[in-house]
Design a protein around this motif. Structure first.
Motif, mmCIF file in Angstrom:
data_model
loop_
_atom_site.group_PDB
_atom_site.id
_atom_site.type_symbol
_atom_site.label_atom_id
_atom_site.label_comp_id
_atom_site.label_asym_id
_atom_site.label_seq_id
_atom_site.Cartn_x
_atom_site.Cartn_y
_atom_site.Cartn_z
ATOM 1 N N ALA A 35 0.859 -1.187 0.000
ATOM 2 C CA ALA A 35 0.000 0.000 0.000
ATOM 3 C C ALA A 35 0.892 1.233 0.000
ATOM 4 N N ASP A 36 0.288 2.376 -0.250
ATOM 5 C CA ASP A 36 1.021 3.636 -0.278
ATOM 6 C C ASP A 36 1.710 3.861 1.074
ATOM 7 N N PRO A 37 3.041 4.024 1.103
ATOM 8 C CA PRO A 37 3.744 4.200 2.386
ATOM 9 C C PRO A 37 3.224 5.385 3.190
ATOM 10 N N GLU A 38 2.857 6.473 2.521
ATOM 11 C CA GLU A 38 2.334 7.637 3.248
ATOM 12 C C GLU A 38 1.007 7.307 3.916
ATOM 13 N N LEU A 39 0.167 6.546 3.219
ATOM 14 C CA LEU A 39 -1.114 6.139 3.802
ATOM 15 C C LEU A 39 -0.886 5.244 5.011
ATOM 16 N N LEU A 40 0.052 4.318 4.898
ATOM 17 C CA LEU A 40 0.351 3.428 6.023
ATOM 18 C C LEU A 40 0.932 4.218 7.194
ATOM 19 N N ALA A 41 1.778 5.203 6.887
ATOM 20 C CA ALA A 41 2.368 6.018 7.955
ATOM 21 C C ALA A 41 1.286 6.811 8.682
ATOM 22 N N ARG A 42 0.340 7.375 7.924
ATOM 23 C CA ARG A 42 -0.756 8.125 8.561
ATOM 24 C C ARG A 42 -1.607 7.200 9.416
ATOM 25 N N ALA A 43 -1.878 6.020 8.887
ATOM 26 C CA ALA A 43 -2.683 5.066 9.654
ATOM 27 C C ALA A 43 -1.971 4.644 10.930
ATOM 28 N N ALA A 44 -0.660 4.408 10.832
ATOM 29 C CA ALA A 44 0.105 4.028 12.018
ATOM 30 C C ALA A 44 0.110 5.159 13.045
ATOM 31 N N ALA A 45 0.207 6.407 12.559
ATOM 32 C CA ALA A 45 0.199 7.555 13.475
ATOM 33 C C ALA A 45 -1.146 7.663 14.187
ATOM 34 N N VAL A 46 -2.231 7.466 13.446
ATOM 35 C CA VAL A 46 -3.559 7.519 14.059
ATOM 36 C C VAL A 46 -3.712 6.399 15.085
ATOM 37 N N GLY A 47 -3.276 5.201 14.717
ATOM 38 C CA GLY A 47 -3.348 4.095 15.664
ATOM 39 C C GLY A 47 -2.519 4.350 16.906
ATOM 40 N N GLY A 48 -1.332 4.924 16.709
ATOM 41 C CA GLY A 48 -0.479 5.245 17.855
ATOM 42 C C GLY A 48 -1.125 6.269 18.773
ATOM 43 N N ARG A 49 -1.692 7.332 18.171
ATOM 44 C CA ARG A 49 -2.356 8.353 18.992
ATOM 45 C C ARG A 49 -3.549 7.764 19.736
ATOM 46 N N ALA A 50 -4.308 6.932 19.050
ATOM 47 C CA ALA A 50 -5.475 6.340 19.691
ATOM 48 C C ALA A 50 -5.061 5.464 20.866
ATOM 49 N N GLY A 51 -3.999 4.695 20.671
ATOM 50 C CA GLY A 51 -3.520 3.852 21.762
ATOM 51 C C GLY A 51 -3.059 4.667 22.952
ATOM 52 N N GLU A 52 -2.361 5.784 22.679
ATOM 53 C CA GLU A 52 -1.895 6.644 23.776
ATOM 54 C C GLU A 52 -3.072 7.281 24.512
ATOM 55 N N ARG A 53 -4.046 7.781 23.738
ATOM 56 C CA ARG A 53 -5.203 8.427 24.387
ATOM 57 C C ARG A 53 -5.995 7.411 25.197
ATOM 58 N N LEU A 54 -6.080 6.182 24.724
ATOM 59 C CA LEU A 54 -6.833 5.159 25.426
ATOM 60 C C LEU A 54 -6.183 4.813 26.760
ATOM 61 N N ARG A 55 -4.855 4.968 26.822
ATOM 62 C CA ARG A 55 -4.146 4.652 28.073
ATOM 63 C C ARG A 55 -4.222 5.795 29.090
ATOM 64 N N LEU A 56 -4.584 6.991 28.619
ATOM 65 C CA LEU A 56 -4.678 8.141 29.520
ATOM 66 C C LEU A 56 -6.076 8.209 30.140
ATOM 67 N N SER A 57 -6.289 9.202 30.960
ATOM 68 C CA SER A 57 -7.508 9.296 31.754
ATOM 69 C C SER A 57 -8.766 9.211 30.903
ATOM 70 N N GLY A 58 -9.612 8.259 31.247
ATOM 71 C CA GLY A 58 -10.915 8.162 30.609
ATOM 72 C C GLY A 58 -11.973 8.919 31.370
ATOM 73 N N GLU A 59 -11.595 9.485 32.510
ATOM 74 C CA GLU A 59 -12.533 10.269 33.320
ATOM 75 C C GLU A 59 -12.578 11.712 32.873
ATOM 76 N N HIS A 60 -11.706 12.106 31.968
ATOM 77 C CA HIS A 60 -11.666 13.482 31.484
ATOM 78 C C HIS A 60 -11.989 13.530 30.001
ATOM 79 N N THR A 61 -12.703 14.573 29.632
ATOM 80 C CA THR A 61 -13.055 14.813 28.236
ATOM 81 C C THR A 61 -12.361 16.086 27.775
ATOM 82 N N VAL A 62 -11.589 15.983 26.713
ATOM 83 C CA VAL A 62 -10.836 17.130 26.203
ATOM 84 C C VAL A 62 -11.657 17.822 25.126
ATOM 85 N N VAL A 63 -11.975 19.092 25.353
ATOM 86 C CA VAL A 63 -12.752 19.896 24.404
ATOM 87 C C VAL A 63 -11.899 21.070 23.967
ATOM 88 N N ALA A 64 -11.851 21.322 22.681
ATOM 89 C CA ALA A 64 -11.058 22.423 22.154
ATOM 90 C C ALA A 64 -11.960 23.451 21.504
#
Length: 546
Positions: A35-64
């Motif tokens: 697959a397109d390396p850039e697409l895979l890199a973006r997908a890996a970055a999203v997965g990494g961010r999701a994993g990090e956020r899932l490990r952090l506080s689930g009792e808080h909601t971040v609103v911007a």
């Protein structure tokens, strides 16, 4: 749209995030190089961010709170926080870094640190303030202006937009239709409607009729961006209009604690939807379709027809040596064994023969082209319905060991027992009978010579036995020669049929050995690639359906 994409668009939002993340990781591992390396890199970055956020506080909601210069988002931020935490500017952007206000400090520090908000720009709400507002667990961010002339400001906005749980886009009546906002931010968030709010601020600058008209037009634009489920609100930071409705929305998000999951699910769905065209849900690859033709081409390239002819000729020569009329068998020694010329009848053990190279003629250009065509046919049949990059990977897999084919075929030929080394027992019996007939003929000839010599010396004729009126010596001589020649002729006919049978058996054994080569060097690598595609497809399906 693929069935996988339709499934993402139609299924319910409740999802098992850990399972989705695991499935996405498995899919990315299988898709490397396919697959397109850039697409895979973006997908890996999203997965990494999701994993990090899932490990952090689930009792808080971040609103911007995000918006353009002069939209009034900093004023809204201060109004919600109850104090002037973020500087307010009118003519130019003043917010260079995000500011944060946290309701409920316990467990929030690692989350704020992960967001990258400086400690000096973070305010903490405690005690009764938190309980009275119903916002316990809210982390509210005031982002820099997305249309700032400073590149660092825009980069900060882009970074935090990807991290927060709920986005509130603050627009004003003058720039709510700004193409940059809709093209760069809102349309890419089409799958994030559940965690997107668009707030028309500064409605106090319009009369009620104009404010309603602007709100309706904003709703139309937001719907056109694909955010039909997104909330569209109106407010005024100066008069306080609409702030209660915004607080209720934020309190509801904090209470339900669903915004984080909704945001992460939307991120992962967007990635899986982008990856969906990389695999095929409709394909039913069949690697065996061109296997027979491949084996035929390899057999021709390996010289199986020539070897079969040599086996037939060798068997005939051997049969002449065993079944031919003994006085003429020496002629056979003048004709070399064709299998020995090819180094295919060494009489050694198989492990010894495997160390010897044959002298089978090298394949002709036509035969090599036939092999290439057969390999291509296998690849095309197996990957016809796969996406282009998978088709290329299948061809690479089939051709990765092409340099080994010639040596592998030669070793398969040399290591095959052609079934010509064993002498049939009936040959031995027939040969013994032939020598017995020769002995009888010699006995008869000798006997007749003695009778003739005695007659020459005018000796009395000894009594000579007869059978049917014919002297026994004559019967022995004539019978031994005639019957021997007839047996030799009959043996040649039988040996010819045996030679054809030996040829077919040898070619069948050679073909079986070549099938092993075809499977090892072509079929199995192609099948491994198809299995990899199936694993990637199954992983993406699980990531979408978890």
């Amino acid at each position: 749209m693929s069935r996988l994409g339709q499934r993402l668009r139609s299924r319910h939002r409740r999802a098992d995030l850990p399972v989705m993340l695991t499935a996405l990781d498995e899919a990315l591992a299988e898709l490397q190089g396919r697959a397109d390396p850039e697409l895979l890199a973006r997908a890996a970055a999203v997965g990494g961010r999701a994993g990090e956020r899932l490990r952090l506080s689930g009792e808080h909601t971040v609103v911007a709170l995000a918006g353009s210069t002069g939209s009034g988002k900093s004023s809204l931020f201060n109004a919600l926080a109850g104090s002037d935490l973020s500087p307010v500017g009118v003519r130019r952007p003043t917010t260079s870094k995000a500011h944060a206000c946290v309701w409920g400090a316990e467990g929030a520090a690692p989350l704020v640190q992960w967001l990258g908000v400086p400690r000096r720009q973070t305010a903490w709400q405690h005690g009764a303030v938190t309980e009275d507002t119903g916002l316990d667990g809210l982390v509210l961010l005031d982002l820099p202006d997305h249309d700032s002339t400073e590149v660092d400001h825009r980069l900060e906005v882009d970074r935090l937009v990807e991290l927060v749980d709920l986005l509130v886009w603050v627009v004003d009546p003058q720039k709510y239709a700004d193409e940059v906002l809709h093209e760069r931010y809102l349309r890419p968030l089409a799958g994030h409607a559940a965690v997107t709010v668009v707030l028309l601020n500064q409605i106090d600058t319009l009369n009620p009729f104009a404010a309603a008209e602007c709100a309706d037009d904003l709703r139309r634009l937001v719907d056109a961006d694909g955010l039909r489920r997104a909330h569209v609100l109106t407010s005024s930071a100066r008069t306080g209009a609409g702030l209660d409705e915004l607080r209720v929305l934020l309190a509801d998000a904090v209470t339900r604690r669903q915004a984080r999951n909704d945001r992460l699910v939307a991120d992962l769905e967007q990635v899986v939807y982008a990856l969906a065209p990389v695999v095929s849900l409709e394909a039913t690859p069949d690697v065996s379709a061109g296997r027979s033709q491949l084996v035929d081409a390899l057999a021709s390239s390996a010289g199986v027809p020539a070897i079969g002819a040599a086996v037939e000729q060798s068997w005939r020569l051997r049969s002449e040596g065993a079944l031919g009329w003994p006085p003429t068998r020496w002629v056979r020694r003048l004709r070399p064994d064709p299998l020995r010329r090819l180094h295919l009848r060494s009489g050694e053990r198989r492990e010894v023969r495997s160390m010897v190279r044959s002298s089978v003629p090298a394949p002709t250009p036509v035969q090599e082209a036939q092999v290439e065509s057969a390999v291509r046919r296998v690849c095309d049949g197996a990957a016809a319905d796969l996406p282009p990059l998978w088709q290329q990977s299948v061809r690479r897999a089939a051709g990765a060991q092409s340099d080994e084919v010639r040596d592998a075929l030669d070793q398969a030929v040399v290591g095959t027992d052609l079934g010509v080394d064993r002498t049939p027992l009936w040959w031995k019996a027939a040969s013994a009978l032939q020598w017995l007939l020769v002995a009888a003929a010699l006995l008869g000839a000798g006997w007749l010579l003695l009778l003739g010599f005695g007659s020459y010396l005018r000796l009395p004729d000894p009594p000579t036995p007869t059978v049917g009126g014919t002297a026994v010596p004559t019967l022995l001589l004539v019978g031994g020669v005639v019957i021997g020649l007839l047996l030799a002729f009959l043996g040649r006919l039988l040996a010819r049929g045996g030679a054809l049978a030996r040829r077919r058996r040898a070619e069948s054994r050679l073909r079986s050995a070549i099938e092993v080569v075809a499977d090892r060097l072509v079929i199995e690598p192609v099948q491994a690639e198809l299995d990899r595609h199936a694993r990637a497809r199954d992983a993406l399906t699980r990531a979408a359906a978890s």
